[in-house]
Design a protein around this motif. Sequence first.
Motif, PDB file in Angstrom:
ATOM      1  N   PRO A 264       0.819  -1.215   0.000  1.00 50.98           N
ATOM      2  CA  PRO A 264       0.000   0.000   0.000  1.00 50.98           C
ATOM      3  C   PRO A 264       0.850   1.262   0.000  1.00 50.98           C
ATOM      4  CG  PRO A 264      -0.044  -1.068   2.156  1.00 50.98           C
ATOM      5  CD  PRO A 264       0.649  -2.014   1.226  1.00 50.98           C
ATOM      6  N   GLU A 265       0.259   2.354  -0.461  1.00 53.75           N
ATOM      7  CA  GLU A 265       0.989   3.627  -0.524  1.00 53.75           C
ATOM      8  C   GLU A 265       1.402   4.072   0.871  1.00 53.75           C
ATOM      9  OE1 GLU A 265       0.364   8.321  -1.806  1.00 53.75           O
ATOM     10  OE2 GLU A 265      -1.338   6.936  -1.833  1.00 53.75           O
ATOM     11  N   MET A 266       2.647   4.494   0.993  1.00 50.21           N
ATOM     12  CA  MET A 266       3.146   5.026   2.256  1.00 50.21           C
ATOM     13  C   MET A 266       3.180   6.549   2.143  1.00 50.21           C
ATOM     14  SD  MET A 266       6.187   2.313   3.158  1.00 50.21           S
ATOM     15  CE  MET A 266       6.439   2.941   4.822  1.00 50.21           C
ATOM     16  N   THR A 267       2.150   7.194   2.651  1.00 51.67           N
ATOM     17  CA  THR A 267       2.064   8.653   2.593  1.00 51.67           C
ATOM     18  C   THR A 267       3.031   9.275   3.597  1.00 51.67           C
ATOM     19  OG1 THR A 267       0.343   8.710   4.301  1.00 51.67           O
ATOM     20  CG2 THR A 267      -0.387   8.488   1.989  1.00 51.67           C
ATOM     21  N   ASP A 268       3.261  10.583   3.459  1.00 51.74           N
ATOM     22  CA  ASP A 268       4.093  11.289   4.438  1.00 51.74           C
ATOM     23  C   ASP A 268       3.525  11.109   5.842  1.00 51.74           C
ATOM     24  OD1 ASP A 268       5.711  12.151   2.397  1.00 51.74           O
ATOM     25  OD2 ASP A 268       5.034  14.243   2.440  1.00 51.74           O
ATOM     26  N   GLU A 269       2.194  11.145   5.945  1.00 55.57           N
ATOM     27  CA  GLU A 269       1.544  10.999   7.258  1.00 55.57           C
ATOM     28  C   GLU A 269       1.839   9.628   7.858  1.00 55.57           C
ATOM     29  OE1 GLU A 269      -0.145  14.279   5.135  1.00 55.57           O
ATOM     30  OE2 GLU A 269       0.038  12.180   4.516  1.00 55.57           O
ATOM     31  N   LYS A 270       1.767   8.583   7.035  1.00 52.28           N
ATOM     32  CA  LYS A 270       2.028   7.227   7.529  1.00 52.28           C
ATOM     33  C   LYS A 270       3.492   7.077   7.934  1.00 52.28           C
ATOM     34  CE  LYS A 270      -0.238   4.268   8.018  1.00 52.28           C
ATOM     35  NZ  LYS A 270      -0.832   3.727   9.273  1.00 52.28           N
ATOM     36  N   VAL A 271       4.409   7.619   7.124  1.00 49.44           N
ATOM     37  CA  VAL A 271       5.838   7.554   7.448  1.00 49.44           C
ATOM     38  C   VAL A 271       6.109   8.261   8.769  1.00 49.44           C
ATOM     39  CG1 VAL A 271       8.130   8.374   6.736  1.00 49.44           C
ATOM     40  CG2 VAL A 271       6.613   7.292   5.057  1.00 49.44           C
ATOM     41  N   ASN A 272       5.511   9.439   8.958  1.00 55.62           N
ATOM     42  CA  ASN A 272       5.715  10.190  10.198  1.00 55.62           C
ATOM     43  C   ASN A 272       5.123   9.443  11.395  1.00 55.62           C
ATOM     44  OD1 ASN A 272       6.521  12.692  11.634  1.00 55.62           O
ATOM     45  ND2 ASN A 272       4.319  12.858  11.979  1.00 55.62           N
ATOM     46  N   GLU A 273       3.960   8.819  11.199  1.00 62.99           N
ATOM     47  CA  GLU A 273       3.329   8.054  12.278  1.00 62.99           C
ATOM     48  C   GLU A 273       4.221   6.894  12.716  1.00 62.99           C
ATOM     49  OE1 GLU A 273      -0.057   4.644  12.748  1.00 62.99           O
ATOM     50  OE2 GLU A 273      -0.379   6.130  11.160  1.00 62.99           O
ATOM     51  N   ILE A 274       4.779   6.178  11.747  1.00 65.27           N
ATOM     52  CA  ILE A 274       5.662   5.055  12.069  1.00 65.27           C
ATOM     53  C   ILE A 274       6.912   5.556  12.794  1.00 65.27           C
ATOM     54  CG2 ILE A 274       7.085   3.199  11.106  1.00 65.27           C
ATOM     55  CD1 ILE A 274       5.018   3.040   8.793  1.00 65.27           C
ATOM     56  N   SER A 275       7.463   6.674  12.332  1.00 63.28           N
ATOM     57  CA  SER A 275       8.645   7.253  12.972  1.00 63.28           C
ATOM     58  C   SER A 275       8.360   7.595  14.430  1.00 63.28           C
ATOM     59  CB  SER A 275       9.081   8.515  12.215  1.00 63.28           C
ATOM     60  OG  SER A 275      10.203   9.109  12.839  1.00 63.28           O
ATOM     61  N   GLN A 276       7.207   8.214  14.676  1.00 62.53           N
ATOM     62  CA  GLN A 276       6.857   8.589  16.047  1.00 62.53           C
ATOM     63  C   GLN A 276       6.663   7.369  16.934  1.00 62.53           C
ATOM     64  OE1 GLN A 276       6.965  11.709  17.334  1.00 62.53           O
ATOM     65  NE2 GLN A 276       7.795  12.188  15.302  1.00 62.53           N
ATOM     66  N   ARG A 277       6.142   6.280  16.368  1.00 59.85           N
ATOM     67  CA  ARG A 277       5.959   5.059  17.154  1.00 59.85           C
ATOM     68  C   ARG A 277       7.319   4.468  17.552  1.00 59.85           C
ATOM     69  NH1 ARG A 277       0.761   2.460  16.722  1.00 59.85           N
ATOM     70  NH2 ARG A 277       1.627   0.791  18.007  1.00 59.85           N
ATOM     71  N   TYR A 278       8.290   4.536  16.640  1.00 59.80           N
ATOM     72  CA  TYR A 278       9.626   4.036  16.975  1.00 59.80           C
ATOM     73  C   TYR A 278      10.249   4.880  18.086  1.00 59.80           C
ATOM     74  CZ  TYR A 278      10.309   0.301  13.580  1.00 59.80           C
ATOM     75  OH  TYR A 278      10.226  -0.891  12.901  1.00 59.80           O
ATOM     76  N   ILE A 279      10.091   6.189  17.996  1.00 55.33           N
ATOM     77  CA  ILE A 279      10.643   7.072  19.030  1.00 55.33           C
ATOM     78  C   ILE A 279       9.953   6.817  20.369  1.00 55.33           C
ATOM     79  CG2 ILE A 279      10.785   9.489  19.773  1.00 55.33           C
ATOM     80  CD1 ILE A 279      11.210  10.182  16.760  1.00 55.33           C
ATOM     81  N   GLU A 280       8.637   6.602  20.328  1.00 56.50           N
ATOM     82  CA  GLU A 280       7.887   6.296  21.551  1.00 56.50           C
ATOM     83  C   GLU A 280       8.435   5.029  22.205  1.00 56.50           C
ATOM     84  OE1 GLU A 280       3.339   5.116  22.997  1.00 56.50           O
ATOM     85  OE2 GLU A 280       3.786   5.340  20.867  1.00 56.50           O
ATOM     86  N   LEU A 281       8.696   4.023  21.388  1.00 60.68           N
ATOM     87  CA  LEU A 281       9.218   2.783  21.954  1.00 60.68           C
ATOM     88  C   LEU A 281      10.593   3.008  22.572  1.00 60.68           C
ATOM     89  CD1 LEU A 281       8.854  -0.808  20.909  1.00 60.68           C
ATOM     90  CD2 LEU A 281      11.138   0.004  21.417  1.00 60.68           C
ATOM     91  N   TYR A 282      11.439   3.759  21.880  1.00 55.63           N
ATOM     92  CA  TYR A 282      12.772   4.039  22.429  1.00 55.63           C
ATOM     93  C   TYR A 282      12.655   4.642  23.830  1.00 55.63           C
ATOM     94  CZ  TYR A 282      17.268   6.237  23.233  1.00 55.63           C
ATOM     95  OH  TYR A 282      18.462   6.622  23.802  1.00 55.63           O
TER      96      TYR A 282
END
Length: 311
Positions: A264-282
Amino acid sequence: MNAIQETNFQVPNQISFYRGKVRDVYTTPSKIIMVATDRLSAFDVVLPRAIPFKGQVLNQIAAKFLKATKDIVPNWLLETPDPNVSIGLKCEAFPVEMVIRGYLAGHAWREYKAGRRTICGIPLPEGLKENDKLPKPIITPTTKAHEGHDEDISREEILRQQLVSEEDYVMLENYTFELFNKGTEIALENGLILVDTKYEFGKANGKIYLIDEIHTPDSSRYFYADTYAENQEKGLKQKQLSKEFVREWLIENGFQGKEGQQIPEMTDEKVNEISQRYIELYEKVTGETFQPRLYQDVISGIEQNILRVVK
């Protein structure tokens, strides 16, 4: 949105280069230089867009946990000269990954839901629900594939195929249980449950070492401890910190890495959401505030930091 898609260096005394799903690996006669890029993989497929800060998150979590567990088993890590780089001892990797599960989640749940009651030769009781705690942690090894899918394999099959000697495999099992216990303790101190994870091991000079990353969101699954019991009782989804949310998004959009399926298309919003989830886990798993690296001239900066320590 800046992200590290790939690197193409030539390090001193380099004898080989390997581009993995998420890491670029440079080898010298005695050392391995691992660059954690921001590539994202799921279902053994590298997705089309890299995720800002993902590599830094993985590298720094792994370094922290390797240092915290070196009293259990010696590990490959020598130094981390850059937020995205780990340099360590060159080891001959065992051709299996030691996956350990304390709860019925992810791949194990999908197998169980499909009616299978044995995983990697280990029987599971009837009547379990998704995310239930298992009677005791189980090791469900996989083969280690450079390309394509890792495959479940039993202890008996590993020994029959002589992938690992019985003496070494017993040690790998013991180390895996001890590392999982330590990871569980650290997770609980930060309000998390370590659900499942994987460990990779190698050998150098006849000695077993823990290699690669440990307890990162790419190799592990975490639940929030404070809501676990209530969510299980009510049949609600567990709030989790892992890469599983990426897999779930892909499944919902018709992609499981199978032939003919479209990512599926990875929009800027989806990329940013995934990035924030990784930072949250860290921040949750380490108890520390994430300090994002600068992406200006990031590739040359990584190269300079490597050359500073690799002569």
